[in-house]
Design an enzyme around this catalytic site. Structure first.
Site, PDB file in Angstrom:
ATOM      1  CB  SER A  74      -0.902   0.012   1.235  1.00  0.00           C
ATOM      2  OG  SER A  74      -1.550   1.257   1.394  1.00  0.00           O
ATOM      3  CE1 TYR A 108      -4.518  -2.121   4.593  1.00  0.00           C
ATOM      4  CE2 TYR A 108      -3.603   0.006   3.951  1.00  0.00           C
ATOM      5  CZ  TYR A 108      -4.133  -1.219   3.610  1.00  0.00           C
ATOM      6  OH  TYR A 108      -4.280  -1.549   2.286  1.00  0.00           O
TER       7      TYR A 108
END
Length: 248
Positions: A131, A144
């Protein structure tokens, strides 16, 4: 890109980027097996295996069975992932641990079960989906972002370990992409437009290209890295975010 006759595994294939990637490989001629905790459609154009990537014993059982049935695994795509939001001092221990168990542990479990296969066949490609949050800190996304940064490091370490066997390992780091995960962050009718403009109060830049990515755009990058067109590319992380991290 032609993947005719190629055997491809994709985790997180039930929806989102994983689903789009599995479909793209099928359209390119590959024999695809998709893995996920659940598949909600009645039919899929690829083989499906219900599997929790965070469950090491289950991953071992499923992978060993499938590898015994095939001579070669041409490509592995680690696309399974979850998002748990919350400020660091308010995030539950369970959310923190679950995020790492899936986002990092899931790929680790797949690596452990497939690396010997890749070594034996002396070739193949692995693409891991991280990501842009691994590149730029985000408020409320410490679990995350940290998990995706760890995943990137893990994937590149595996790539170095497998390079001598002719196996290429790369990372794709998407930015905001039109998936169910992204839409959980949208709490207003103009949330998409707000994301494109950016959130100055959160130190979050907008998207220079002026649009949210489509899952297919991420899948295109994954297929390129898995293809012979990328035959001399390994240990790289390609950020597909419309410029939102400004090359960070």
């Amino acid at each position: 890109m032609d993947f005719s006759g190629k055997n491809v595994w994709v985790t997180g294939a039930g929806k989102g980027i994983g689903y789009a990637t599995a479909l793209a490989f099928v359209e390119a001629g590959a024999k695809v097996t998709g893995f996920d905790q659940a598949f909600t459609q009645e039919q899929y154009p690829f083989a499906t295996e219900v599997m929790d990537v965070a469950d090491a014993a289950q991953v071992a059982q499923v992978c060993q069975r499938l590898l015994a049935e095939t001579e070669r695994l041409d490509a592995l795509v680690n696309a399974a992932g979850i998002l748990r939001m919350g400020a660091t001092d308010q995030l539950s221990k369970e959310d923190w641990q679950q995020t790492f168990a899936v986002n990092v542990g899931g790929a680790f479990n797949l690596f452990q079960q497939t690396m010997n296969q890749f070594r034996r066949q002396r070739g193949g490609a692995i693409v891991t989906v991280a990501s842009d949050a691994a590149h730029t800190p985000r408020i409320g996304m410490s679990a995350y972002g940290a998990s995706k940064a760890a995943l990137k490091s893990l994937a590149l370490s595996v790539g170095l370990e497998l390079a001598g066997s002719g196996v290429r390992c790369n990372v794709v780091s998407p930015g905001s992409t039109d998936t169910d995960m992204q839409r959980t962050l949208w709490v207003s009718d103009d949330a998409e437009e707000q994301r494109i403009r950016g959130f100055g109060e959160q130190f979050k830049l907008g998207i220079p290209l002026g649009k949210i990515a489509r899952p297919q755009e991420i899948a295109n990058t994954i297929l390129f890295l898995a293809s012979d067109l990328a035959s001399h590319i390994t240990l790289q992380d390609i950020v597909v975010d419309g410029g939102s991290t400004l090359g960070a």
